[in-house]
Design a protein around this motif. Structure first.
Motif, short mmCIF file in Angstrom:
data_model
loop_
_atom_site.label_atom_id
_atom_site.label_comp_id
_atom_site.label_asym_id
_atom_site.label_seq_id
_atom_site.Cartn_x
_atom_site.Cartn_y
_atom_site.Cartn_z
N ALA A 10 -63.96 -28.41 -2.29
CA ALA A 10 -65.14 -27.91 -3.02
C ALA A 10 -64.85 -27.74 -4.51
CB ALA A 10 -65.60 -26.58 -2.43
N ILE A 11 -63.59 -27.83 -4.91
CA ILE A 11 -63.21 -27.58 -6.30
C ILE A 11 -63.57 -28.78 -7.18
CG2 ILE A 11 -61.21 -27.32 -7.83
CD1 ILE A 11 -59.94 -25.58 -5.65
N THR A 12 -64.06 -28.49 -8.37
CA THR A 12 -64.33 -29.51 -9.38
C THR A 12 -63.88 -28.99 -10.73
OG1 THR A 12 -66.03 -31.05 -10.17
CG2 THR A 12 -66.68 -28.75 -9.96
N GLY A 13 -63.96 -29.84 -11.75
CA GLY A 13 -63.49 -29.46 -13.07
C GLY A 13 -64.43 -28.51 -13.79
N PRO A 14 -63.95 -27.91 -14.87
CA PRO A 14 -64.71 -26.87 -15.57
C PRO A 14 -65.87 -27.40 -16.41
CG PRO A 14 -62.69 -27.30 -16.74
CD PRO A 14 -62.61 -28.10 -15.47
N TYR A 15 -65.92 -28.72 -16.63
CA TYR A 15 -67.01 -29.30 -17.42
C TYR A 15 -67.74 -30.39 -16.64
CZ TYR A 15 -63.89 -27.16 -20.84
OH TYR A 15 -63.08 -26.29 -21.51
N ASP A 16 -67.43 -30.52 -15.35
CA ASP A 16 -68.08 -31.54 -14.52
C ASP A 16 -69.47 -31.09 -14.10
OD1 ASP A 16 -65.77 -33.01 -14.69
OD2 ASP A 16 -65.01 -32.40 -12.72
N ASP A 17 -70.33 -32.09 -13.83
CA ASP A 17 -71.63 -31.77 -13.25
C ASP A 17 -71.46 -31.19 -11.85
OD1 ASP A 17 -72.84 -32.75 -15.49
OD2 ASP A 17 -73.49 -34.63 -14.58
N VAL A 18 -72.32 -30.27 -11.49
CA VAL A 18 -72.36 -29.70 -10.15
C VAL A 18 -73.56 -30.30 -9.42
CG1 VAL A 18 -72.71 -27.60 -8.79
CG2 VAL A 18 -71.24 -27.55 -10.81
N VAL A 19 -73.30 -31.01 -8.35
CA VAL A 19 -74.37 -31.63 -7.58
C VAL A 19 -74.94 -30.61 -6.61
CG1 VAL A 19 -74.99 -33.46 -5.98
CG2 VAL A 19 -73.30 -33.90 -7.78
N LEU A 20 -76.24 -30.39 -6.69
CA LEU A 20 -76.93 -29.48 -5.78
C LEU A 20 -77.41 -30.29 -4.58
CD1 LEU A 20 -79.09 -27.49 -8.38
CD2 LEU A 20 -76.80 -26.93 -7.50
N PRO A 21 -76.83 -30.08 -3.39
CA PRO A 21 -77.22 -30.87 -2.23
C PRO A 21 -78.70 -30.73 -1.92
CG PRO A 21 -75.23 -29.58 -1.78
CD PRO A 21 -75.78 -29.08 -3.07
N ALA A 22 -79.28 -31.80 -1.39
CA ALA A 22 -80.71 -31.77 -1.08
C ALA A 22 -81.05 -30.69 -0.06
CB ALA A 22 -81.15 -33.15 -0.57
N TRP A 23 -80.09 -30.36 0.81
CA TRP A 23 -80.36 -29.37 1.85
C TRP A 23 -80.22 -27.93 1.35
CZ3 TRP A 23 -76.11 -26.38 2.12
CH2 TRP A 23 -74.86 -26.96 1.85
N ALA A 24 -79.63 -27.74 0.16
CA ALA A 24 -79.39 -26.39 -0.35
C ALA A 24 -80.68 -25.83 -0.95
CB ALA A 24 -78.28 -26.40 -1.39
N GLU A 25 -81.31 -24.90 -0.27
CA GLU A 25 -82.60 -24.36 -0.70
C GLU A 25 -82.47 -23.25 -1.73
OE1 GLU A 25 -84.69 -23.08 2.75
OE2 GLU A 25 -84.57 -25.02 3.77
N GLN A 26 -81.33 -22.54 -1.73
CA GLN A 26 -81.16 -21.39 -2.63
C GLN A 26 -79.77 -21.39 -3.26
OE1 GLN A 26 -82.08 -18.13 0.11
NE2 GLN A 26 -84.15 -17.98 -0.73
N PRO A 27 -79.42 -22.42 -4.02
CA PRO A 27 -78.09 -22.45 -4.65
C PRO A 27 -77.97 -21.39 -5.73
CG PRO A 27 -79.43 -24.30 -5.42
CD PRO A 27 -80.21 -23.62 -4.34
N ASP A 28 -76.86 -20.69 -5.73
CA ASP A 28 -76.68 -19.52 -6.58
C ASP A 28 -75.30 -19.58 -7.23
OD1 ASP A 28 -77.09 -17.05 -7.76
OD2 ASP A 28 -77.49 -15.99 -5.88
N TRP A 29 -75.15 -18.87 -8.34
CA TRP A 29 -73.88 -18.81 -9.05
C TRP A 29 -73.14 -17.54 -8.66
CZ3 TRP A 29 -78.71 -18.50 -11.35
CH2 TRP A 29 -79.10 -17.24 -11.79
N GLU A 30 -71.80 -17.58 -8.79
CA GLU A 30 -70.97 -16.39 -8.57
C GLU A 30 -69.70 -16.53 -9.40
OE1 GLU A 30 -70.20 -14.65 -4.80
OE2 GLU A 30 -72.00 -15.44 -3.87
N LEU A 31 -69.71 -16.01 -10.59
CA LEU A 31 -68.53 -16.06 -11.45
C LEU A 31 -67.44 -15.14 -10.91
CD1 LEU A 31 -67.09 -16.92 -14.05
CD2 LEU A 31 -68.34 -15.09 -15.24
N GLU A 32 -66.19 -15.64 -10.87
CA GLU A 32 -65.10 -14.86 -10.29
C GLU A 32 -63.80 -15.06 -11.05
OE1 GLU A 32 -64.70 -14.85 -6.10
OE2 GLU A 32 -66.80 -15.37 -5.71
N LEU A 33 -63.00 -14.00 -11.08
CA LEU A 33 -61.62 -14.08 -11.53
C LEU A 33 -60.78 -14.62 -10.37
CD1 LEU A 33 -59.26 -13.33 -13.50
CD2 LEU A 33 -59.21 -11.09 -12.35
N ALA A 34 -59.98 -15.66 -10.64
CA ALA A 34 -59.13 -16.25 -9.61
C ALA A 34 -57.67 -16.03 -9.96
CB ALA A 34 -59.41 -17.74 -9.45
N ALA A 35 -56.91 -15.46 -9.04
CA ALA A 35 -55.46 -15.33 -9.20
C ALA A 35 -54.80 -16.57 -8.64
CB ALA A 35 -54.96 -14.08 -8.47
#
Length: 333
Positions: free
Chosen positions: A151-176
């Motif tokens: 599921a990981i992609t680059g920090p400037y890559d496009d994010v593809v929203l799947p056709a089946w995803a009805e409510q795609p949402d963001w969640e910014l997180e700190l990653a260790a």
């Protein structure tokens, strides 16, 4: 895409960071990045054509000192970041994700995800959520589940929203980012196993979080969180020694220029050390693995505004730089 000029000028804390870069149509390679916006190919510096960022993390105890010396060397070899494409900084073997770890965020979600037939007033449901959070904190029960590296992609890559995803949402997180294998480590020693930190945006399709056909089963994280590209990561890994206090960092996410999330890691219920220790009680954490620490308040469900084709997300965390990703509907590609 190559690194954006504005991203190259977004400083990170400390004298250097780690990145995974490539020239156009060239192979990816591990790089040392300095705050002046230059990069050094570490395959050359270490005389190892097979070297990766994960390989550096596997030898972090010795590699860190050498990297610091390279950062201070004013010699040749460093090139402008703008010449390169920036990829996710590391390919982890395991991704540990945290749910319900910011108090206000959990209360907001509890209200937004009202169960069918629950007609209680909002204030009553908020009070119930607050009581649940207080109990979890008192009982010392973090909530950790597994994500997919695919599921990981680059920090400037496009994010593809799947056709089946009805409510795609963001969640910014700190990653260790793990730099030393950790298994059944205590909270007191957990941060000794963290090499550094990076930015993750852990996208979620809210419509598929819960299995309505099998409510007794609970959450479906495979479906809701693991579409290809649903975890923009990076742009770099900033060494832990350059971050004075991971429990006091500002997370900010803007959607099309408007601020959606703006919160401190102080609002975490369980801090980074607690999350790493908790995950290690069950699983063996390996160098390069990610421990995502949850997302603060201000997601799309809170605002009543989910992701759409053409949306641009700008995400930043104190000392870690910034990422920019554009949403593209699957049907339009």
């Amino acid at each position: 895409m190559s690194v954006k000029p504005e991203a190259a000028s977004a400083l990170f804390a400390g004298p250097f960071a780690l990145a995974t870069l490539s020239l156009p149509d060239g192979p990816v390679f591990p790089a040392l990045v300095t705050p002046d916006g230059r990069a050094l190919d570490l395959r050359v510096a270490f005389d190892d054509r097979e070297l990766t960022v994960r390989g550096l993390l596997e030898a972090w105890d010795t590699a860190a000192a050498r990297l610091a010396a390279l950062a201070g060397d004013g010699g040749p070899g460093k090139r402008p970041l703008t010449e390169f494409r920036v990829h996710a900084p590391v390919e982890p073997r395991q991704v540990f994700q945290s749910g319900a770890n910011y108090r206000q965020h959990v209360i907001d979600l509890h209200v937004a995800h009202r169960a069918p037939g629950d007609d209680r007033p909002e204030e009553e449901r908020r009070a119930e959520a607050a009581e649940i959070m207080d109990r979890r904190a008192a009982e010392d029960l973090p909530y950790v589940f597994i994500g997919l590296p695919s599921a990981i992609t680059g920090p400037y890559d496009d994010v593809v929203l799947p056709a089946w995803a009805e409510q795609p949402d963001w969640e910014l997180e700190l990653a260790a980012v793990i730099g030393r294998a950790a298994y059944r480590v205590s909270v007191e020693e957990a941060l000794e196993h963290v090499a550094g930190y990076t930015i993750a945006n852990d996208l979620t399709d809210r419509a598929t979080v819960f299995r309505r056909d099998m409510p007794q089963i609970g959450t479906d994280w495979l479906r809701s969180k693991n579409a290809p590209g649903f975890t923009p990561l990076g742009p770099w890994i900033v060494p832990a020694g350059s971050i004075a206090d991971p429990g006091d960092l500002r997370l900010t996410l803007k959607l099309n220029g408007g601020t959606m999330q703006d919160e401190s890691t102080k609002d975490m219920i369980f801090n980074v050390a607690r999350m790493v220790s908790y995950a290690s009680q069950t699983a063996r954490l390996l160098p390069g693995d990610l421990v995502l620490t949850g997302s603060p308040a201000g997601n799309g469900m809170h605002w009543g505004r989910l992701l759409r084709d053409g949306d641009v997300m700008d995400a930043s965390i104190t000392g870690l730089g910034a990422q920019r990703t554009r949403c593209v509907a699957e049907a339009t590609r």
